[in-house]
Write an enzyme that holds these catalytic residues in place. Sequence first.
Site, PDB file in Angstrom:
ATOM      1  N   ARG A   1       0.839  -1.191   0.000  1.00  0.00           N
ATOM      2  CA  ARG A   1       0.000   0.000   0.000  1.00  0.00           C
ATOM      3  C   ARG A   1       0.879   1.249   0.000  1.00  0.00           C
ATOM      4  NH1 ARG A   1      -1.701   0.697   4.507  1.00  0.00           N
ATOM      5  NH2 ARG A   1      -1.208  -1.219   5.641  1.00  0.00           N
TER       6      ARG A   1
ATOM      7  N   TYR B   1      -1.049  -3.723  -7.130  1.00  0.00           N
ATOM      8  CA  TYR B   1      -0.949  -4.430  -5.851  1.00  0.00           C
ATOM      9  C   TYR B   1      -2.289  -4.420  -5.114  1.00  0.00           C
ATOM     10  CZ  TYR B   1      -0.192  -5.249  -0.941  1.00  0.00           C
ATOM     11  OH  TYR B   1      -0.323  -5.718   0.334  1.00  0.00           O
TER      12      TYR B   1
ATOM     13  N   LYS C   1      -9.459  -2.345   1.474  1.00  0.00           N
ATOM     14  CA  LYS C   1      -9.239  -1.228   2.393  1.00  0.00           C
ATOM     15  C   LYS C   1      -9.986   0.031   1.935  1.00  0.00           C
ATOM     16  CE  LYS C   1      -6.149  -3.753   4.602  1.00  0.00           C
ATOM     17  NZ  LYS C   1      -6.477  -4.451   5.851  1.00  0.00           N
TER      18      LYS C   1
ATOM     19  N   HIS D   1     -11.173  -2.347  11.138  1.00  0.00           N
ATOM     20  CA  HIS D   1     -10.061  -3.217  10.748  1.00  0.00           C
ATOM     21  C   HIS D   1      -9.934  -4.317  11.804  1.00  0.00           C
ATOM     22  CE1 HIS D   1      -5.497  -3.487   9.663  1.00  0.00           C
ATOM     23  NE2 HIS D   1      -6.216  -4.315   8.933  1.00  0.00           N
TER      24      HIS D   1
ATOM     25  N   SER E   1      -1.735  -4.603  10.469  1.00  0.00           N
ATOM     26  CA  SER E   1      -1.399  -5.665   9.516  1.00  0.00           C
ATOM     27  C   SER E   1      -0.114  -6.373   9.944  1.00  0.00           C
ATOM     28  CB  SER E   1      -1.223  -5.086   8.117  1.00  0.00           C
ATOM     29  OG  SER E   1      -2.430  -4.564   7.647  1.00  0.00           O
ATOM     30  N   ALA E   2      -0.058  -7.680   9.710  1.00  0.00           N
ATOM     31  CA  ALA E   2       1.112  -8.521   9.998  1.00  0.00           C
ATOM     32  C   ALA E   2       1.421  -8.615  11.488  1.00  0.00           C
ATOM     33  CB  ALA E   2       2.338  -8.021   9.235  1.00  0.00           C
ATOM     34  N   CYS E   3       0.393  -8.453  12.322  1.00  0.00           N
ATOM     35  CA  CYS E   3       0.584  -8.594  13.771  1.00  0.00           C
ATOM     36  C   CYS E   3      -0.187  -9.785  14.334  1.00  0.00           C
ATOM     37  CB  CYS E   3       0.158  -7.320  14.491  1.00  0.00           C
ATOM     38  SG  CYS E   3       1.319  -5.948  14.330  1.00  0.00           S
TER      39      CYS E   3
ATOM     40  N   ASN F   1      -3.527 -15.430  12.232  1.00  0.00           N
ATOM     41  CA  ASN F   1      -3.192 -16.522  13.142  1.00  0.00           C
ATOM     42  C   ASN F   1      -4.227 -16.652  14.259  1.00  0.00           C
ATOM     43  OD1 ASN F   1      -0.909 -17.080  11.678  1.00  0.00           O
ATOM     44  ND2 ASN F   1       0.524 -16.157  13.122  1.00  0.00           N
TER      45      ASN F   1
ATOM     46  N   ASP G   1      -9.886  -9.974   8.860  1.00  0.00           N
ATOM     47  CA  ASP G   1      -9.344  -8.634   8.588  1.00  0.00           C
ATOM     48  C   ASP G   1     -10.309  -7.484   8.825  1.00  0.00           C
ATOM     49  OD1 ASP G   1      -7.112  -7.032   7.744  1.00  0.00           O
ATOM     50  OD2 ASP G   1      -8.105  -6.727   5.828  1.00  0.00           O
TER      51      ASP G   1
ATOM     52  N   ASN H   1       5.968  -8.569   2.443  1.00  0.00           N
ATOM     53  CA  ASN H   1       4.537  -8.303   2.324  1.00  0.00           C
ATOM     54  C   ASN H   1       3.879  -9.192   1.262  1.00  0.00           C
ATOM     55  OD1 ASN H   1       2.189  -6.816   3.121  1.00  0.00           O
ATOM     56  ND2 ASN H   1       2.306  -5.663   1.215  1.00  0.00           N
TER      57      ASN H   1
ATOM     58  N   ARG I   1       1.745 -12.223  -0.390  1.00  0.00           N
ATOM     59  CA  ARG I   1       0.376 -12.545   0.011  1.00  0.00           C
ATOM     60  C   ARG I   1      -0.155 -13.834  -0.592  1.00  0.00           C
ATOM     61  NH1 ARG I   1      -2.117  -8.651   3.639  1.00  0.00           N
ATOM     62  NH2 ARG I   1      -0.590  -6.958   3.729  1.00  0.00           N
TER      63      ARG I   1
ATOM     64  N   GLU J   1      -1.410 -21.130  22.245  1.00  0.00           N
ATOM     65  CA  GLU J   1      -1.467 -20.821  23.681  1.00  0.00           C
ATOM     66  C   GLU J   1      -2.245 -19.542  23.960  1.00  0.00           C
ATOM     67  OE1 GLU J   1      -0.733 -23.166  25.370  1.00  0.00           O
ATOM     68  OE2 GLU J   1       0.899 -24.272  24.418  1.00  0.00           O
TER      69      GLU J   1
END
Length: 660
Positions: free
Chosen positions: A125, A274, A283, A303, A325-327, A331, A350, A440, A442, A569
């Site tokens: 982005r 992209y 977004k 978000h 993002s990416a935190c 997961n 997301d 980044n 995807r 965990e």
Amino acid sequence: MSILNHLRNTSKIVNCFIIRPTYDRCVASVSRYAKSLSQPNVGLYNHLRGVTISHGNLHSLTSKVRAYVEENISLCEPDSIHICDGSEAENSILLRLMLRQGTIRPLPKYDNCWLAQTNPADVARVESRTFICTKDSRDTIPTPKQGVKGTLGNWMSPDDMDKAMRLRFPGCMKGRTMYVVPFSMGPVGSPLSKIGIEITDSPYVVSSMRIMTRMGAPVLQALAQGAEFVKCLHSVGSPQNVDVVNNGWPCDPERTIILHRPENSEIVSYGSGYGGNSLLGKKCFALRIGSTIAKREGWLAEHMLILGITNPKGQKRYIAAAFPSACGKTNLAMMCPSLPGYKVECVGDDIAWMKFNSNGQLRAINPENGFFGVAPGTSSKTNPNAMKTIFSNTLFTNVAATSDGGVFWEGMEDELAPGVTVTDWQGRLWDGKTPAAHPNSRFCSPASQCPIIDPSWEDPHGVPIDAILFGGRRPVGVPLVYEAYNWQHGVFIGASMRSESTAAAEHKGKVIMHDPFAMRPFFGYNFGHYLTHWLNMANTPGRKLPKVFHVNWFRKDKQGKFLWPGFGENSRVLDWIFRRIDNEDIAQPTPIGYIPKQDCLNLDGLSDTINTTELFSLPKDFWLQEVTDIERYFSEQVGTDLPVAIAEELSALRQRLLNI
């Protein structure tokens, strides 16, 4: 000049037939589809001064949609028009077109998976070139302190937006097909859903939008019944320097711009292929324009992931969570709980659209139809459910390729077979010294393929939200979990979020950035007004406000090692949150909020010893500095637009810390 004027000035309409493309091993469905293009009931196929309607019926569109398409035909001057129906056969043809163009390559190791490698100048982005266009700048961004650069969005006047378009869009689609993509954010027909029309010259965008949204014929039917739509115009651009086009990836990075005009529910994107810049349902629509619609209509576009969690007693709760993002959002959304008897199911990874119903319950939908996840770090160890999702019907972008027809990225080292070589995302033989995949990079996969997709993920009325989590990467000072004292305090926690920067945008290096509500790049209007909107959610009697928490999986010890194992965990933290939703007496007050009482966080069965004293410690000097940093941020970036209630929460936090 509109296409109708072209018709008026054309003395003769010349019939045009579509010749079926010949592919050596074309599947039967593609053959039937291509054959259908020549049938009279498909649509009108005419040369209109060189513009061919290659698929679909322009005159079957509603008058508003048709007017929008015609306007952009005149502006962009494509060679042909394709009105997308979203079918599998259509997608197969587009994939083979991209294959011929060199945009994608097949991945024979998997079922219907493809790899795109972008121009190295088009990988993320571009926040610095993303603008909200309103008559008054204060409608878009707070007025920063004099001499300070504002970071809560970029403003552009409507006149400058029109000028930027005139400098880029006229004739930008010459020699290309213009695709008209009707799409729904959320299940078609849901009272929480919204419709968009994306016009693009990128088949990569069409195939990706087919995964990420509900796209095609059902949306056209909804539009025919009078539904409104958000206007989305995209072009990969016509580079002035043709050398920037490589690997079959056209773009115009020097002139890339992404514009939003909330007043008209309009998005315009030029120069980038992209995902975050070109998949305009994501977004741009779901958050920037979505948040302005949500403010106007009284709901929230956020978000946030959405997950359902069921405890051993069979009780189920739904949680929304906002992380940059990416935190670890994907997961968490697809977590395999380590606690026996717990089950997590994924609604979305997301974005959440949330609205209080007539009974005062906050309900949420995932407006997306797929996952556009960060690949590096995703593995069978960290996210087995994602790995079970992504190896069929997926478009990968900027990951590495393996010699056995598969993909590779950092985190998959244990899954690389002996003797298999890796070609990095830029087409070079990987030597192991540089990243194989772009940080980044995807995967774009259908959400329906997730093995733990929630049974109610497409419920048109949404799922009930019982808790909202905020979080980010905080290596020091911030405890594993704490709970807000009330809704107002929870809004303050969201407003004061900070996290290490990620690779999802053009920032470099690991620096702690303010990222309120994980929305800093995505606000569609003034952040101060956004906070007021959140605070106002509590002003309607009878509403069941979710509890608010902050989590931090990333705290480290003095040696730089993580204090918490994370991943599955994290179900232990969700267990504590689950019990706090039911007001179980397992929390103790601290200056920053409630934290678990001693021995109230379930650590049974953990193989590693957890230093809970350090994990939940609240260093006074750290937190006083945190208050100072937040105060400076609010003063410099939000100024007089900061709601009084948020300033009061900051002052109360400082006072509680001083009283320790």
